[in-house]
Design an enzyme around this catalytic site. Structure first.
Site, PDB file in Angstrom:
ATOM      1  N   LYS A   1       0.921  -1.282  -0.051  1.00 47.28           N
ATOM      2  CA  LYS A   1      -0.073   0.144  -0.158  1.00 47.28           C
ATOM      3  C   LYS A   1       0.762   1.291   0.046  1.00 47.28           C
ATOM      4  CE  LYS A   1      -2.346  -0.945   3.902  1.00 47.28           C
ATOM      5  NZ  LYS A   1      -1.495  -2.089   4.234  1.00 47.28           N
TER       6      LYS A   1
ATOM      7  N   ARG B   1      -9.340   1.118   9.042  1.00 50.78           N
ATOM      8  CA  ARG B   1      -9.050  -0.286   9.315  1.00 50.78           C
ATOM      9  C   ARG B   1     -10.208  -0.922  10.142  1.00 50.78           C
ATOM     10  NH1 ARG B   1      -3.048   0.750   9.123  1.00 50.78           N
ATOM     11  NH2 ARG B   1      -1.929  -1.459   9.461  1.00 50.78           N
TER      12      ARG B   1
ATOM     13  N   ARG C   1      11.956  -6.088   5.233  1.00 50.66           N
ATOM     14  CA  ARG C   1      12.362  -5.039   4.538  1.00 50.66           C
ATOM     15  C   ARG C   1      12.963  -3.975   5.369  1.00 50.66           C
ATOM     16  NH1 ARG C   1       5.803  -3.110   4.819  1.00 50.66           N
ATOM     17  NH2 ARG C   1       5.600  -2.949   6.921  1.00 50.66           N
TER      18      ARG C   1
ATOM     19  N   ARG D   1      11.621  -1.209  10.900  1.00 49.16           N
ATOM     20  CA  ARG D   1      10.412  -0.789  11.720  1.00 49.16           C
ATOM     21  C   ARG D   1      10.439  -1.776  12.903  1.00 49.16           C
ATOM     22  NH1 ARG D   1       5.061  -0.029   8.369  1.00 49.16           N
ATOM     23  NH2 ARG D   1       4.238  -1.010  10.146  1.00 49.16           N
TER      24      ARG D   1
ATOM     25  N   ARG E   1      -0.348  -8.520  13.695  1.00 49.11           N
ATOM     26  CA  ARG E   1      -0.982  -7.468  12.666  1.00 49.11           C
ATOM     27  C   ARG E   1      -1.784  -8.115  11.450  1.00 49.11           C
ATOM     28  NH1 ARG E   1       4.580  -4.850  10.838  1.00 49.11           N
ATOM     29  NH2 ARG E   1       3.372  -3.516   9.425  1.00 49.11           N
TER      30      ARG E   1
END
Ligand code: AMP
Length: 216
Positions: free
Chosen positions: A13, A88, A127, A161, A172
């Protein structure tokens, strides 16, 4: 045009929102980025949200709705927004509809990025980002051309992160399936949903999103 990008964490996203921002002059509104900035700045909001984010759970609706309302008002005359990571929950979606309606606006399109959960864990845990310019990289799929040096700005500091560990990613994903996925039916009821295969490479996904936005 106001566009909602919907999909699990790691679906792409943020990457696609940045491209749409550059191409179409829309403003990216990422509640995740706003909350991380609040945590880094040590504001009251950041103190409320930080622990919840580290557990991979969703922060209370009123906190994120307030953030979005401020940003929508700050960019009144613009071409529109790309909502990335918001709404969300059904409560957030209803609040967004009300907030936009009060300002003579609406959600025009909802693009859902479809991806497998197993692939997502691999995507997210690998990532990392250039701390200077924000360019994104991945341990397996996109390493800098020169090890330790950002391809774009030459920076040598990279960050990961805190919530990109496997355990937190699983939490999550659980929150996504329980609380966010029902939004697909909510927006289908409004006839706004277009689904895109988020497993394809970044350019292909971008083309499919373009078609979803420019087609009927
Ligand atoms: P993201 O960068 O979108 O993956 O968001 C990171 C974290 O911020 C999430 O796991 C949540 O804890 C929190 N967060 C971001 N956006 C929202 C939202 N719209 N509602 C509730 N929590 C959010």
């Amino acid at each position: 045009m106001n566009l909602v990008l919907l999909g699990p964490p790691g679906a792409g996203k943020g990457t696609q929102a940045k491209r749409l921002q550059d191409q179409r002059g829309l403003v990216q509104l990422s509640t995740g980025d706003m909350l991380r900035a609040a945590v880094a700045a040590g504001t009251e909001l950041g103190r409320k949200a930080g622990d919840i984010m580290e557990r991979g759970e969703l922060v209370p609706d009123d906190l994120v709705i307030g953030l979005i309302a401020e940003r929508v008002d700050a960019d009144k005359g613009g071409k529109g927004f790309i909502l990335d990571g918001f709404p969300r929950t059904i409560g957030q979606a209803e609040a967004l509809d009300r907030l936009l309606e009060e300002r003579g606006k609406k959600v025009d399109r909802v693009v859902v990025l479809d991806v497998d959960d197993d692939k997502l864990v691999q995507r997210i845990t690998g990532r990392f980002t250039c701390a200077t310019c924000g360019e994104g990289y991945h341990d397996l799929y996109k390493r800098p051309k020169v090890e330790g040096v950002c391809d774009v700005c030459g920076g040598t500091k990279f960050t990961r992160r805190k919530d990109d560990t496997e355990e937190v990613v699983r939490a999550r994903l659980k929150a996504y399936h329980a609380q966010t996925k029902p939004l697909i039916s909510y927006y289908e009821g409004q006839g706004k949903v277009r689904s895109v295969d988020g497993m394809a490479d970044i350019e292909t996904v971008q083309k499919e999103i373009d078609q979803a936005l420019d087609g009927a």
